[in-house]
Write an enzyme that holds these catalytic residues in place. Sequence first.
Site, short mmCIF file in Angstrom:
data_model
loop_
_atom_site.label_atom_id
_atom_site.label_comp_id
_atom_site.label_asym_id
_atom_site.label_seq_id
_atom_site.Cartn_x
_atom_site.Cartn_y
_atom_site.Cartn_z
N ASP A 74 40.18 73.76 49.74
CA ASP A 74 38.96 74.38 50.25
C ASP A 74 37.76 73.46 50.05
OD1 ASP A 74 37.55 76.77 51.28
OD2 ASP A 74 36.67 76.82 49.27
N GLU A 87 39.89 71.05 53.93
CA GLU A 87 38.91 71.66 54.83
C GLU A 87 37.71 70.72 54.95
OE1 GLU A 87 36.27 75.74 55.29
OE2 GLU A 87 36.61 74.88 53.31
#
Length: 620
Positions: A333, A370
């Site tokens: 993330d 990400e």
Amino acid sequence: MKMLTWEASVHHDGSPLYLRFSGRLGDTAVFRLRMAADAPVRGVFLRTCPDGEQQITPLQDQGIRGVCRWWEGTLPIRMLRTNYRFLIRADDGTRWYSAAGMTRYYPTDANDFVVLANYHAPAWVRDTVFYQIFPDRFADGDPTNNVRSGAYLYHGHPVIARRWHEQPNRATGPFEFYGGDLQGIAQRIDYLTDLGVSAIYLNPIFRAPSNHKYDVEDYTSIDPHLGSEAGLLMLRQALDEHQMQLVLDIVPNHCGVTHPWFVAAQRDPHAPTSEFFIFRRHPHEYESWLGVKTLPKLNYRSVRLREIMYAGHDAIMRHWLRPPYRIDGWRIDVANMLGRLGPDNLGHKIGRGIRRAVKAEQPDAYLLGEHFFDGTPHLQGEELDATMNYQGFTFPIWRWLGGFEFNPQRPEADPRPIATETVADQWTAFRAAIPWQIASQQFNLLGSHDTPRIRTIVGNDLARVRVAMVLLFCYPGVPCVYYGDEIGLTGGGDPDCRRPMPWDESTWDHDLRTFVQRLVRLRRRAPALRWGGFQQLYAHGETIAFQREAPEQRLVIVARRSNDGQRSLPVRHAGLADGTRMREILTGTEAVVFDGRLDISSLPATGAQVWQEVHRDTAR
């Protein structure tokens, strides 16, 4: 449109037809360059820079084959990273050819082609089609673990249990639960295998108070409302039985305020975990993700934190790669923010450390990050295997097909659809900035849990959804379908894009699902799409076209967003000679190349085609 010159026929990429290399340091690589047979070229040279000094190596003219002339040369690969480009001596002067295209001037090294030695790519990824699942919204396999309304407070708000058919509410988005779990995913594996996908990527499943789980409370346990460790084991077994892979989402940039690390650090500034965080004024002023106080940022100046998160023998990121869970990779993330804060710029250091640890544990693990912006600095062979390819693939398609801006309030946002040439330029820029070995395993998507769904983006125009799907499955990289997109699910921004998967088949768009199913199978079977190269053929008006080419197969993909009157496509610069028979895979339509052009009059006003060369001469 201006006429194509011989320069448009010059092509090289890192795919097997153009670069033959074992991947081992010290072995010799064969470099090949293709151009038009009548190109006014008298010599081609390979420019490299061993040990910092320029070296020019001549290529040999291999003669004419069909409408192409091939040049070939060899070079021992003695560095882990070899930058290279081509010097072309033409009748009217010299040119340099790199991954960014042709220039008359001496270019910088930034867009050189790159070959990596001793780089271990996850071998399974090239044959994979991913399916992204938001666990709370896919399927409820065990109602006994569901969250009950009011069972606990989420930052002062009672959690809410929703019924499956209800729509998410923006005001209560993070703390409303539908009951989806890992058992439910395991029970729906047959649905996924029928669709044809071969790997799933799950949003976070570690213990956390929210439904999205990015506010992690415990990296070492699976949230009981998602099925606990037993649910993950059930899913692992189901995936093994169907030879499918599993990638989990981890949040190393920050945790939740309920994490014991932070609770202890906030209570006592001398607690052992206080060094994991950055307090400006203890206990209530601290660094957090984008200023969101419920998500305190982790401080990677702490060597002990690095040991716990990834570096140590029993580190979190290593633990889940081991039996019995044996996950096949990590999605990291906000990888763009990891280890970075003001003067602290440890991002690449942490990225390299994570790669060393993960690959030592499982060499074939897929490391995905990400990144909504330019992730190419992390894609040079020492850190990530891929990023979620928003800028390099997704956003240009959104803007081309829907005039859609992800952040319309930003100064650069423009609600008008972009020109077709702009799509090609942006694609080229992001491919050229990374080695081909990595470009071919980039994670391509049309939407995710963070974005509106593709059908909503294009204004419910199903013809444009199909165009987007063809581009997703035919562009270099690894395609990922966001759950429900294949049946026409709609949804705006978060949380509307996280609607529950409807299992009432009467609500599905079965034609769209069948179309996606065909594309999944095409992508998994076609050599040109799995390991073939990429050549941009055309980008003008409303039509874009490119070639995917492997030794075993050649495909030409054409996509059009609206009728521009284009009835034929120039293809001689792709190496297609007059008389070449082509068959359109999705409809069976056939055409013969004539006068250097392919008849695309059968292409709908808004639609896409995938043409395959028939009776291909593989001895090229």
